[in-house]
Scaffold this active site. Structure first.
Site, short mmCIF file in Angstrom:
data_model
loop_
_atom_site.label_atom_id
_atom_site.label_comp_id
_atom_site.label_asym_id
_atom_site.label_seq_id
_atom_site.Cartn_x
_atom_site.Cartn_y
_atom_site.Cartn_z
N GLU A 234 0.80 -1.22 0.00
CA GLU A 234 0.00 0.00 0.00
C GLU A 234 0.83 1.28 0.00
OE1 GLU A 234 -3.93 -0.92 2.37
OE2 GLU A 234 -2.22 -1.94 3.23
N1 MCN Z 1 7.20 -7.83 -0.53
C1 MCN Z 1 8.56 -7.93 -0.72
N2 MCN Z 1 9.40 -7.28 0.13
C2 MCN Z 1 8.93 -6.53 1.14
C3 MCN Z 1 7.54 -6.41 1.33
C4 MCN Z 1 6.69 -7.11 0.49
O1 MCN Z 1 8.99 -8.57 -1.67
N3 MCN Z 1 9.76 -5.91 1.95
C5 MCN Z 1 6.28 -8.49 -1.46
C6 MCN Z 1 5.47 -9.59 -0.82
O2 MCN Z 1 6.10 -10.82 -0.92
C7 MCN Z 1 4.17 -9.53 -1.60
C8 MCN Z 1 4.05 -8.08 -1.99
O3 MCN Z 1 5.35 -7.53 -1.89
O4 MCN Z 1 4.26 -10.30 -2.76
C9 MCN Z 1 3.09 -7.30 -1.08
O5 MCN Z 1 3.36 -7.65 0.23
P1 MCN Z 1 2.64 -6.95 1.47
O6 MCN Z 1 2.96 -5.51 1.48
O7 MCN Z 1 2.92 -7.74 2.66
O8 MCN Z 1 1.09 -7.01 1.12
P2 MCN Z 1 0.10 -8.27 1.05
O9 MCN Z 1 0.77 -9.45 0.49
O10 MCN Z 1 -0.66 -8.36 2.29
O11 MCN Z 1 -0.83 -7.75 -0.16
C10 MCN Z 1 -1.82 -6.85 0.01
C11 MCN Z 1 -1.54 -5.47 -0.51
C12 MCN Z 1 -2.79 -4.74 -0.44
S1 MCN Z 1 -3.44 -4.50 1.09
C13 MCN Z 1 -3.48 -4.42 -1.59
S2 MCN Z 1 -5.00 -3.67 -1.50
C14 MCN Z 1 -2.92 -4.71 -2.85
C15 MCN Z 1 -1.50 -4.91 -2.85
O12 MCN Z 1 -0.97 -5.51 -1.81
N4 MCN Z 1 -3.65 -5.12 -3.90
C16 MCN Z 1 -3.02 -5.49 -5.04
N5 MCN Z 1 -0.89 -5.06 -4.04
C17 MCN Z 1 -1.60 -5.42 -5.13
N6 MCN Z 1 -0.97 -5.77 -6.27
C18 MCN Z 1 -1.70 -6.24 -7.31
N7 MCN Z 1 -1.06 -6.57 -8.42
N8 MCN Z 1 -3.04 -6.38 -7.25
C19 MCN Z 1 -3.72 -6.02 -6.15
O13 MCN Z 1 -5.02 -6.19 -6.09
#
Ligand code: MCN
Ligand code: FES
Ligand code: FES
Length: 907
Positions: A867
């Site tokens: 986000e």
């Molecule tokens: N990640 C990473 N290194 C980090 C943090 C995260 O490589 N330091 C990677 C994670 O492995 C994950 C991605 O980034 O693949 C997002 O991780 P994270 O921030 O933990 O979020 P969530 O996996 O909980 O995903 C939800 C978040 C939210 S709340 C929305 S809304 C959202 C989003 O991610 N909707 C999306 N990204 C999106 N991306 C796509 N393509 N489509 C959506 O609907």
């Protein structure tokens, strides 16, 4: 009926079909070539692209009768297959072009048509081609897609070897922090990944196709529902109404706070007494075909008594407004913020005070895949629901009582999802397909068209805000007063939690010693409020980030230096009184400063009387997690072949839950020398995987990541021998040592109190956005020429994924700033109507810089990321517009006519 002899993907194919059928339906439903996707279904997204006689063709709007006999058709299946990829498909994988991947086949087919005609295109030509052909992607911000086309062209022209383009494992075998392509990438770029509608085509023959009878008014009493005529229509099996629902017929909004005046049981599965918003489902027609179901749905007669519709918070707050949910006031939740000393004396003494009103509106999520799902009773008699849910266990408990099913008799499974951006944090159709499967005892399938996607899924909740800042003449912030009203639509789902975000994120990023404010959640009859990426931070921070620029102007200070002076440093706390876990903002500003100065000089040099250029800054902060002691679980199991399986419910919107699970587990298991291909993933099925929590609040990398590590550590501890080598599966079994472990993790965080004070998040993410814009004086049209983001999301699990998150989120921020809206139900019910950003609205020039401060409570040092890119890029765009032409937009979107009116007012 008509017959055509085609050459399909190089092979002869005879087709007999209804002449009115679309080419997309023939390919998908008759020939089962489901690599061709249907997104908008109305010629606006290009997901359905195929090549007909050398011409790029949108198959959703091409009637089959217009396909000539003998036509040569190429679909994604013919371009390349798993293990035999076309260079475009390889390049798509390598550049992270497939996030959710729903648009990928259509884009790749489009790019193929371009390269067939123009083997050496420039970047500009590629972008123009995608614009002209209306290829829409909601995830990637387009830049990775253009990168992919450029590299594929090089391979096709012999300037780059495919083997050099492919990802190569580093010598140490470590994949953490690399560009390792996500496990689902190959299936997505070859069209072999089956999304909900693809699985629907492959359901058993006795599957009933569903169509909804929906409200076309926004507020009404239901007097009667007459299904008799519909039941007589061809192919109809049954018509399900609220009378057929065995349970409470309500989806619980899971009230978060005891001070909420509602009880949460406000959302009907099928309307019984009242209609609360446009699109509310009143009945479900179950029939043999979708066409028959839809035709019969037209025949259901619903007698209504219309009530006054309150289409915005101020209307629902008026003294004479009736209660939308009788017995619960329309203002049903109040959240205060009180930090430090009272603000009145602070404001009285302050050298400078600024104040303004702000509005961030009903941004629509606009995934390319419309909502879709199906349900059936399995051989254990359990109701199984497949959908795009990003909160599988959460939704299970939200809908089970309404359906009248015990929680242990309900299984929730996530299909591969073509993007949600948060709208699927709310249940949408889960309970509808559940009710229909229970009522009919048959498998049932429901796919929304794009009008339904737009009008009958949740939207970002508008915030009406008034914010005041007080500062000394040195620019140091002394106090803040805030007032925010949240228009949450008719359903309470998490509206209280969203309102808390105003307390937590108005003014986030800065040390503000004294804060007072109040926010309120208001029930209205416009689209129900559901989570949207950023969840309250894009609203809250828009107000404080634009006001910071107003303060800088009043002080005669540079906006970047005002931020530098006030951003978090040692001893400072967030608006809710929490010590930030890392203090990287000053360093981030130092990194941006020379780029900012250069950008300002460039803008001044390139401004003309016709086109004004400017630079804007904003700061974005968001918490990774659900408030307080958020928790997660994952199983880790050693298999007989000595591979390891990770089980979790890290739901995948498209962000990369597969990659996050693999990358995190691989890093944790490195002491054992496990290779990536030795790790298997079993995800997103509540009958086999534990409750890892919803994929919202950018929580999963942190929460699920920590649980995965905990599970891996338990397994490794059990496998480790005295000599520090590891037992095999056979040795474990021989010694009677368990081979499956549950990893658990709970965040060290506390809930906020009624004054908004607490330590709600163990990890935050920080971003500094810079936008460079050009404003056309004659029209007021703004073009974003470059975006720069300096981000601290901790260490990166996967660089390709994180880059993709950033590009895509920034693109949505540009849309939020300039064009996107869902205020006018009619006008905004299509992608184009709602201001969807196509290629030309998003700059090709986007620069990402990471400050990787390891997080103490993050898995291998990572914080969340999803986000961050949508916290506040829109404020940078708006601040840049002011810098360019002196027009301050405080109510989004900044449509050309609004900017033009501002320019005229200045004259
Ligand atoms: N990640 C990473 N290194 C980090 C943090 C995260 O490589 N330091 C990677 C994670 O492995 C994950 C991605 O980034 O693949 C997002 O991780 P994270 O921030 O933990 O979020 P969530 O996996 O909980 O995903 C939800 C978040 C939210 S709340 C929305 S809304 C959202 C989003 O991610 N909707 C999306 N990204 C999106 N991306 C796509 N393509 N489509 C959506 O609907
Ligand atoms: Fe055909 Fe969108 S253009 S599905
Ligand atoms: Fe393009 Fe998701 S990857 S829409």
């Amino acid at each position: 009926m008509i017959k055509r002899s085609l050459v399909l993907n190089g092979k002869p194919q005879t087709v007999v079909t209804d002449q009115e059928e679309t080419l997309a339906n023939v390919l998908r439903k008759q020939l089962k070539l489901t690599g061709t996707k249907v997104g908008c279904g109305e010629g606006q997204c290009g997901a359905c692209n195929v090549i007909v006689n050398g011409k790029l063709t949108r198959s959703c709007v091409t009637k089959f009768k217009r396909v000539a006999d003998g036509a040569e058709i190429w679909t994604i299946e013919g371009i390349g297959q798993p293990g035999n990829l076309h260079p475009l498909q390889l390049a798509w994988m390598v550049h992270g072009g497939a996030q959710c991947g729903f648009c990928s086949p259509g884009f790749i087919v489009s790019a193929k048509a371009l390269l067939d005609a123009t083997p050496n295109p420039t970047r500009t030509e590629v972008r123009e081609w995608f614009q002209k052909n209306r290829n829409a992607c909601r995830c990637t911000g387009y830049k990775p897609l253009v990168d992919a086309v450029m590299d594929a062209a090089k391979v096709l022209n012999g300037k780059l070897k495919a083997s050099d383009l492919a990802f190569k494992l580093p010598a140490d075998g470590r994949i953490w922090g690399t560009n390792f392509p996500r496990p689902t990438a190959e299936a997505k770029v070859t069209g072999t990944c089956d999304y909900g509608a693809d699985l629907g085509v492959k359901m058993p023959e006795n599957t009933l196709q569903l169509a909804l009878v929906q409200a076309t008014v926004s507020h009404a009493k239901i007097k009667s529902i007459d299904t008799s005529e519909a039941l007589k229509m061809p192919g109809v099996h049954s018509v399900v109404t609220h009378k057929d629902v065995k349970g409470k017929n309500r989806i619980t909004g899971l009230i978060t706070f005891p001070t909420n005046k509602g009880d949460g049981w406000d959302r009907p599965i099928l309307c019984d007494e009242k209609v609360f918003q446009y699109g509310d489902a009143i009945a479900i027609v179950c029939a043999d075909t979708e066409k028959n179901a839809k035709a019969a749905a037209e025949k259901v007669k619903v007698e209504l008594e219309e009530l006054p519709a309150y289409m915005s918070a101020p209307a629902a707050m008026a003294d004479d407004a009736i209660e939308i949910h009788p017995g619960t006031p329309n203002i049903y939740f109040i959240q205060k913020i009180a930090k430090g000393e009272e603000t009145k004396p602070v404001f009285d003494k302050a050298d400078v005070v600024v104040e303004d009103d702000f509005y961030v509106g009903r941004q629509p999520h606009m995934p390319i895949e419309p909502d879709v799902g199906f349900a059936y009773l399995n051989d254990e008699g359990k109701l199984v629901i497949h959908s795009k849910s990003i909160g599988l266990h959460l939704h299970l408990y939200m809908i089970a009582p309404g359906l009248g099913v015990e929680a242990d008799k309900l299984v929730m499974i996530q299909n591969p999802a073509g993007g949600t951006f948060g709208y699927k944090f709310s249940p949408t159709m889960e309970a509808l397909v559940g009710v229909a499967a229970l009522a009919t005892g048959r498998p049932v399938f429901l796919c929304y068209d794009y009008h339904q996607q737009q009008t009958y899924t949740g939207k970002r909740s508008p915030f009406f805000m008034n914010v005041r800042l007080a500062a000394g003449k040195d620019g140091k912030l002394l106090g803040m007063e805030s007032d925010w009203t949240v228009d949450h639509g008719p359903y309470s789902e998490f509206g209280d939690l969203l309102t808390l975000r105003g307390a937590q994120f108005i003014g986030a990023g800065y040390s503000i010693p004294s804060i007072r404010g109040e926010g309120r959640t208001v029930c209205t009859n416009h689209a129900w409020g559901s989570a949207f990426r950023g969840y309250g931070s894009p609203q809250s921070e828009f107000a404080s980030e634009v006001l910071m620029d107003e303060l800088a102007e009043k002080l005669g200070m540079d906006p970047l230096e005002l931020r530098y002076l006030n951003c978090y440093r040692k001893g400072d706390t967030t608006p809710n009184g929490q010590e930030p876990e890392v203090l990287s903002l000053p360093e981030m500003i130092d990194i941006l400063r020379p780029k900012y100065q250069a950008a300002k000089a460039k803008a001044a040099k390139n401004s003309t009387a016709e086109v004004k250029r400017g630079v804007g800054i904003s700061l974005g902060v968001y918490g990774a997690g659900l408030d307080g002691p958020d928790a997660s679980e994952a199983y880790v199991e050693l298999n007989p072949d000595n591979t390891i399986t990770i089980f979790n419910t890290w739901e995948d919107h498209g962000q990369g839950a597969d990659m996050g699970s693999l990358g995190t587990a691989h890093e944790a298991l490195r002491p054992m020398g496990v290779k990536p291909e030795q790790i298997k993933l079993v995800m997103n099925d509540t009958s086999v995987a534990p409750n890892s929590g919803p994929a919202g609040g950018s929580r999963s990398q942190v929460m699920v990541g920590k649980a995965i590590i905990a599970g891996c550590e338990l397994l490794m501890a059990a496998m480790r021998k005295a000599d520090k080598t590891y037992r095999t599966y056979d040795e474990m079994v021989a010694e009677n040592i368990p081979t499956k472990y549950t990893g658990q993790w709970t965040a060290p965080a506390t809930h906020c109190d009624t004054n908004g004070v607490g330590n709600p998040f163990s990890c935050y993410m920080y971003g500094l956005f810079m936008s460079e814009v050009a404003v056309e004086v004659a029209t007021g049209k703004t073009t974003v020429e470059k975006m720069t983001l300096v981000a601290d999301v901790g260490t990166l699990c996967n660089k390709l994924v994180v880059d993709g998150q950033m590009y895509g989120g920034i693109a949505q921020g540009i849309g939020l700033a300039l064009s996107e809206d869902f205020e006018d139900i009619k006008k905004h019910s299509t992608l184009v109507g709602a201001g969807f950003p196509y290629t030309q609205q998003i700059p090709d020039d986007m620069e990402l810089i990471y400050v990787e401060t390891p997080r103490e409570h993050g898995p291998h040092g990572a914080s969340g990321t999803g986000e961050l890119p949508l916290t506040c890029p829109h404020a940078a765009v708006i601040n840049a517009i002011y810098n360019a032409c002196g027009v301050r937009i405080t109510k989004l979107p900044a449509l050309p006519e609004k900017v033009l009116a501002g320019l005229k007012a200045k004259q």
